[in-house]
Every structure is written in C-alpha cells, then in structure tokens.
Design a protein around this motif. Structure first.
Motif, PDB file in Angstrom:
ATOM      1  N   GLN A 260       0.842  -1.190   0.000  1.00  0.00           N
ATOM      2  CA  GLN A 260       0.000   0.000   0.000  1.00  0.00           C
ATOM      3  C   GLN A 260       0.880   1.245   0.000  1.00  0.00           C
ATOM      4  O   GLN A 260       2.047   1.197   0.404  1.00  0.00           O
ATOM      5  CB  GLN A 260      -0.902   0.042   1.234  1.00  0.00           C
ATOM      6  N   PRO A 261       0.336   2.390  -0.446  1.00  0.00           N
ATOM      7  CA  PRO A 261       1.066   3.657  -0.336  1.00  0.00           C
ATOM      8  C   PRO A 261       1.124   4.087   1.121  1.00  0.00           C
ATOM      9  O   PRO A 261       0.201   3.821   1.898  1.00  0.00           O
ATOM     10  CB  PRO A 261       0.233   4.620  -1.181  1.00  0.00           C
ATOM     11  N   VAL A 262       2.215   4.759   1.493  1.00  0.00           N
ATOM     12  CA  VAL A 262       2.359   5.235   2.869  1.00  0.00           C
ATOM     13  C   VAL A 262       1.414   6.413   3.088  1.00  0.00           C
ATOM     14  O   VAL A 262       1.525   7.430   2.415  1.00  0.00           O
ATOM     15  CB  VAL A 262       3.812   5.672   3.155  1.00  0.00           C
ATOM     16  N   PRO A 263       0.464   6.307   4.009  1.00  0.00           N
ATOM     17  CA  PRO A 263      -0.478   7.413   4.246  1.00  0.00           C
ATOM     18  C   PRO A 263       0.261   8.689   4.680  1.00  0.00           C
ATOM     19  O   PRO A 263       1.332   8.589   5.291  1.00  0.00           O
ATOM     20  CB  PRO A 263      -1.361   6.878   5.367  1.00  0.00           C
ATOM     21  N   PRO A 264      -0.295   9.878   4.378  1.00  0.00           N
ATOM     22  CA  PRO A 264      -1.565  10.135   3.700  1.00  0.00           C
ATOM     23  C   PRO A 264      -1.497   9.862   2.199  1.00  0.00           C
ATOM     24  O   PRO A 264      -0.452  10.040   1.575  1.00  0.00           O
ATOM     25  CB  PRO A 264      -1.815  11.611   3.994  1.00  0.00           C
ATOM     26  N   ILE A 265      -2.622   9.450   1.657  1.00  0.00           N
ATOM     27  CA  ILE A 265      -2.724   9.045   0.257  1.00  0.00           C
ATOM     28  C   ILE A 265      -3.529  10.087  -0.512  1.00  0.00           C
ATOM     29  O   ILE A 265      -4.531  10.603  -0.011  1.00  0.00           O
ATOM     30  CB  ILE A 265      -3.400   7.664   0.145  1.00  0.00           C
TER      31      ILE A 265
END
Length: 340
Positions: free
Chosen positions: A208-213
């Motif tokens: 997953q992308p590292v939040p914030p997205i």
C-alpha cells in the motif's frame, strides 16, 4: 505555442494507468492532442477512450521506454500524426517491493532501465525535436522518494534519485545555453494508483502507499500546471512531501531510524499478498485480454482529492508577499505599542 490543428501536442509516458492516465484526461479536457505511450494494450485503449471522451485527440503508441529506439520512433510518429511536440511528460516506471537482498540483479537493472533511463530516453527524444525550434517543456514526474529513500523500495528510490540529479544537470545546461526549452520536476506524495496491484512484490502482505494518500487527479493537476509554468525548477504535491523533504534536510539520521521502525508496516495492509498477483516488470500487466486497471487503485476511501501544499507550491510569490505584509504589519504594531 499551439498546434496548427488546435490544442497543444502532449506526450505522456506511462499513460495507460495511474498518474499518467489521470494527466492524459486533464490535458484532454483542454482540447490538447495527447500521445499515450505505454506497453499494455488494454490500458492504452482505455486511456485513448478517456482522452476522446474528455474532448482531446488521442494517439496510442505501444512502446517500452527502456528502449531508446522505440521511444525515438514514437516521438517521430507523434510529430508526423499530431504535429510538433509542445510538452513531454515522463511518468513511466516499474518497481519491486522487497528487501534489497531479495531483489535479483536483473530485476534491479530492469527497474533502473525503465524508471531512470526511460526518463533519459524520453528527454533525449523530446530535446532533439524541441531544441531546433527553441520551444517545449519536459515535465519529470518525481516523488518525495527522489530525495528520501525508504525501505522495501531500494530500486525505485535509487532510480528516482538518479532522475533528480539528471534533471538538475539538464536544467543547468539549458539555462547556460539560454534555451527557451524548459524542464521542471513534480515531486509526488503517496498516490492511489493501480501500481500496488501490479508491481512485483515479495512482501508477505498486500502493498500500500504510505499514508496520507492522494488521488491521481491531484497529481494530474500539478503536472498540467507545471507544463504551463515550467519556470519553477520543481513543485511539491502534498503536505507529506513537504514534511518529508524538510525533515530529510534537517535531520536525516533521525528519519533513518524512524523509517527503520515504521517503513515496513506502513507499506503493507493487513491482508496477505495474493500469490497470483500480476507483475509488470517484464511484461505489461494489462496486455491484450487482461483488465484495464485505470487510474485509481484500491484506496479510494482513504485518498484525499485536494492538496493545500500544491496550492502553496504554485503560489510562492503570493505567499511571499503575504508574509512580507504580515511582517511589516507586525513590526508596525510593535513599534506603535512601544511608543504608547
């Protein structure tokens, strides 16, 4: 400059999905003539349909950006069919989600060829046509990871760092020659794109992308703005990008330790990785007969559709004036207070 057929001629690499796909739609909304460069035929067909529906003219060109001859031939075809290239957007990439020790040398080489040399080849093809006309803009789609490496993405971070250095050197050469051709870079945050469904992964859980997205449309807005205002050397998108770059400049050692503690878990969801997940490292994940992944990934519910930092990056002069006025007013009030 406007093409004789109306609108500008824009080339986008990596246009079949994610940020490139969203950027193609945004350029098309203005009536631009958009050349879409990528490998996957399903994604290219979908992107071309998007451009036409948005009001632009589409030219889909299957190409592997790791091969200069293919990129140069694509540029020649664009100029034959659409007209002189006004804007070239380098966005194509691939990657491997894994610890460095689990990435094969040939895989590391492939990521570098696509994600770094693909930008070099794109710039080379564009400049050979733009420089004789003394007109054109190259937009390099970058990342906060062009400045700050993170675990599990050694190949991608290395390539983005290389793009950063290459773009700075190229910009200096263009300025030295007093060329009207411009190059600028847009540093992106974590974006909700399909890459987390098709990048080669050896992680135990789904990447997953590292939040914030942020949504890819935020990135697309920044790219189009940069193409229109290439005098700025770079633009930052997302507060997380600004925070990361500032923290890395001020306290890189502390950031090393922080990412060592958090960088593994923050890049994975709680769901196990699908062992049958496609990987686009060697072949496109959206080839003929395969699904068109589109612009968005799996994280719509968690993704932001706007960025205050992008606005700030686009309005430095205005913010500088506002800051100067605020300082002057504050000084005046302080002086008045002392006198009274």
């Amino acid at each position: 400059m406007t093409s004789k057929n109306g609108g500008r001629v824009v080339v986008i690499t990596g246009a079949s999905g994610g940020i490139g796909r969203a950027a193609a739609r945004r350029f098309a909304r203005r009536g631009d003539r958009v050349a879409l460069l990528a490998r996957g035929e399903s994604g290219l067909d979908g992107a071309a349909d998007d451009v036409r529906r948005a009001g632009g003219t589409a030219l889909a060109v299957p190409v592997d950006v790791a091969e200069f001859d293919e990129v140069d031939a694509a540029a020649a075809r664009v100029e034959r069919e659409l007209g002189p290239i006004d804007v070239w957007v380098n966005d194509a990439f691939t990657s491997v989600f894994a610890p460095f020790t689990e990435i094969e040398p040939k895989e590391f080489k492939r990521v570098t060829e696509v994600t770094y040399l693909g930008y070099v080849y794109g710039a080379k093809a564009a400049l050979s046509r733009m420089l004789p006309r003394d007109h054109g803009t190259i937009v390099q789609v970058g990342s906060a990871l062009a400045y700050r490496g993170i675990p599990l993405q050694t190949a991608y971070c290395g390539a983005k760092h290389a793009v950063q250095g290459f773009n700075e050197a190229l910009r200096c050469e263009l300025l030295h020659n007093r060329s009207h051709v411009r190059t600028t870079m847009v540093q992106m945050p974590a974006v909700n794109t399909p890459q987390f469904d098709w990048v080669l992964s050896r992680l135990p859980r789904h990447a997953q992308p590292v939040p914030p997205i942020y949504q890819p449309e935020v990135a697309a807005k920044a790219i189009v703005y940069a193409a229109d205002h290439p005098g700025r050397r770079e633009y930052w998108v997302g507060a997380s990008t600004a925070a990361t770059l500032i923290a890395n400049a001020v306290a890189p050692g502390l950031l090393d330790r922080y990412l060592a503690r958090t960088g593994f878990t923050s890049q994975q969801t709680s769901q196990p990785r699908d062992p049958h997940q496609p990987a686009n490292l060697w072949e496109p994940a959206d080839d003929t007969g395969e699904p068109d992944f589109g612009a968005h990934g799996d994280f719509d519910k968690r993704a932001h559709d706007r960025s205050a930092q992008l606005w700030a990056s686009q309005h430095h002069a205005l913010l500088g004036v506002a800051g100067a006025v605020a300082t002057a007013v504050g000084a005046g009030l302080a002086l008045r207070s002392r006198r009274s």
